[in-house]
Write an enzyme that holds these catalytic residues in place. Structure first.
Site, PDB file in Angstrom:
ATOM      1  N   ASP A   1       0.842  -2.326  12.447  1.00 52.18           N
ATOM      2  CA  ASP A   1       1.240  -2.778  11.117  1.00 52.18           C
ATOM      3  C   ASP A   1       1.509  -4.278  11.162  1.00 52.18           C
ATOM      4  OD1 ASP A   1       2.987  -3.509   8.863  1.00 52.18           O
ATOM      5  OD2 ASP A   1       2.883  -1.386   8.392  1.00 52.18           O
TER       6      ASP A   1
ATOM      7  N   THR B   1      -0.700   7.586  -1.023  1.00 51.28           N
ATOM      8  CA  THR B   1      -2.018   7.513  -1.687  1.00 51.28           C
ATOM      9  C   THR B   1      -2.906   6.430  -1.084  1.00 51.28           C
ATOM     10  OG1 THR B   1      -1.254   5.859  -3.263  1.00 51.28           O
ATOM     11  CG2 THR B   1      -0.921   8.175  -3.863  1.00 51.28           C
TER      12      THR B   1
ATOM     13  N   ARG C   1       0.852  -1.182   0.000  1.00 51.33           N
ATOM     14  CA  ARG C   1       0.000   0.000   0.000  1.00 51.33           C
ATOM     15  C   ARG C   1       0.885   1.227   0.000  1.00 51.33           C
ATOM     16  NH1 ARG C   1      -4.408   1.294   4.633  1.00 51.33           N
ATOM     17  NH2 ARG C   1      -2.531   1.649   5.831  1.00 51.33           N
TER      18      ARG C   1
ATOM     19  N   ASP D   1       4.948  -5.582   9.733  1.00 52.90           N
ATOM     20  CA  ASP D   1       6.084  -5.246  10.600  1.00 52.90           C
ATOM     21  C   ASP D   1       6.089  -6.096  11.874  1.00 52.90           C
ATOM     22  OD1 ASP D   1       7.280  -3.384   8.965  1.00 52.90           O
ATOM     23  OD2 ASP D   1       6.163  -1.690   9.804  1.00 52.90           O
TER      24      ASP D   1
HETATM   25  C1  PRP Z   1      -1.072  -4.151   4.733  1.00 53.74           C
HETATM   26  C2  PRP Z   1      -1.968  -5.355   4.937  1.00 53.74           C
HETATM   27  C3  PRP Z   1      -2.810  -5.343   3.697  1.00 53.74           C
HETATM   28  C4  PRP Z   1      -2.984  -3.871   3.432  1.00 53.74           C
HETATM   29  C5  PRP Z   1      -4.344  -3.480   3.923  1.00 53.74           C
HETATM   30  O1  PRP Z   1      -0.048  -4.449   3.876  1.00 53.74           O
HETATM   31  O2  PRP Z   1      -1.256  -6.544   5.116  1.00 53.74           O
HETATM   32  O3  PRP Z   1      -2.219  -5.980   2.584  1.00 53.74           O
HETATM   33  O4  PRP Z   1      -1.972  -3.183   4.191  1.00 53.74           O
HETATM   34  O5  PRP Z   1      -4.599  -2.165   3.620  1.00 53.74           O
HETATM   35  P1  PRP Z   1      -5.726  -1.739   2.576  1.00 53.74           P
HETATM   36  O6  PRP Z   1      -6.923  -2.557   2.902  1.00 53.74           O
HETATM   37  O7  PRP Z   1      -5.905  -0.279   2.869  1.00 53.74           O
HETATM   38  O8  PRP Z   1      -5.213  -1.979   1.192  1.00 53.74           O
HETATM   39  P2  PRP Z   1       1.122  -3.382   3.533  1.00 53.74           P
HETATM   40  O9  PRP Z   1       0.760  -2.580   2.342  1.00 53.74           O
HETATM   41  O10 PRP Z   1       1.472  -2.621   4.780  1.00 53.74           O
HETATM   42  O11 PRP Z   1       2.307  -4.304   3.082  1.00 53.74           O
HETATM   43  P3  PRP Z   1       3.113  -5.430   3.900  1.00 53.74           P
HETATM   44  O12 PRP Z   1       2.197  -6.581   4.122  1.00 53.74           O
HETATM   45  O13 PRP Z   1       4.228  -5.733   2.968  1.00 53.74           O
HETATM   46  O14 PRP Z   1       3.588  -4.821   5.197  1.00 53.74           O
HETATM   47  N1  URA Z   2      -2.220  -2.423   7.272  1.00 54.42           N
HETATM   48  C1  URA Z   2      -1.808  -2.826   8.497  1.00 54.42           C
HETATM   49  O1  URA Z   2      -0.849  -3.588   8.614  1.00 54.42           O
HETATM   50  N2  URA Z   2      -2.453  -2.345   9.564  1.00 54.42           N
HETATM   51  C2  URA Z   2      -3.504  -1.505   9.474  1.00 54.42           C
HETATM   52  O2  URA Z   2      -4.079  -1.121  10.514  1.00 54.42           O
HETATM   53  C3  URA Z   2      -3.916  -1.102   8.188  1.00 54.42           C
HETATM   54  C4  URA Z   2      -3.261  -1.593   7.098  1.00 54.42           C
END
Ligand code: PRP
Ligand code: URA
Length: 208
Positions: A199, A107, A103, A202
């Protein structure tokens, strides 16, 4: 809002432990996997059955078996990886596909960077897994990608969902059921789920 919330005491307790800021990486990972397994039990509750002749040590009987054993679990990278083992524990022969989306922090739009799916993905029941359904942008994009590959049977499985994310999936993909362990209150200004768990990526991988 069309969402299936698994309100089981064990899931709710484990989720509260996951949310705690005092829960470390190892325990967080274990809890994510355990909740994924428990959710999988619920998500597969209505799978079609057929009967087969089974010979037990005592006799032969007509007994229930799954009508279709073609499944795939598809985690959205990275955080979705934390749910795969839990599903594999219940369905050991399931194929695993991967969709890489992150994400954009400014944006909040999903950016695709990887996709590797079983070659016969269109014939499979797909469990799309990601711990977090926030704006729903990532899950909606992943569902569109799977539909473009010809997949007809998709279930979206999340640990935590925000109302905004569920609404987005309901609007973009009204045919796709959403399953989660809890529906939280809202998103904050940075698109994080409130009260949420932070997160997920993380916390699973210890990157912050
Ligand atoms: C997080 C989560 C989802 C997304 C959700 O991933 O694991 O994939 O955000 O957010 P949304 O519903 O607003 O799209 P992130 O983009 O942080 O990537 P990561 O899993 O690599 O940390
Ligand atoms: N992605 C995450 O990992 N946590 C949130 O709360 C939203 C998006």
């Amino acid at each position: 809002m069309n969402v299936n919330i698994t309100n089981h005491p064990l899931i709710q307790h484990k989720l509260s432990m996951m949310r705690s800021v005092d829960t470390g990486c190892k325990e967080f990972r274990e809890l994510a996997s355990e909740i994924a397994g428990l959710l999988c039990y619920e998500v597969t509750r209505d799978l079609e059955m057929k009967t087969a002749e089974i010979t037990t040590p005592i006799t032969t009987a007509t007994l229930p078996v799954l009508a279709n054993e073609k499944f795939a679990v598809v985690p959205i990278l990275r955080a979705g990886l934390g749910m795969v083992d839990g599903v594999l524990n219940l369905i050991p022969n399931i194929k695993v596909g991967h969709i890489g989306l992150y994400r954009d922090p400014n944006t909040l739009e999903p950016v695709e960077y990887y996709c590797k799916l079983p070659t016969d993905i269109e014939e499979r029941h797909v469990f799309l897994v990601d711990p977090m359904l926030a704006t729903g942008g990532s899950a909606s994009a992943a569902i569109s990608l799977l539909k473009n590959k010809g997949v007809k049977n998709i279930r979206c499985v999340n640990i935590l969902a925000a109302p905004e994310g569920v609404r987005r999936i309901n609007e973009d993909h009204p045919d796709i059921p959403v399953y989660c362990a809890a529906l939280d209150e809202c998103l904050n200004d940075h698109g994080y789920i409130v009260p949420g768990l932070g997160d997920a990526g993380d916390r699973i991988f210890g990157t912050k």
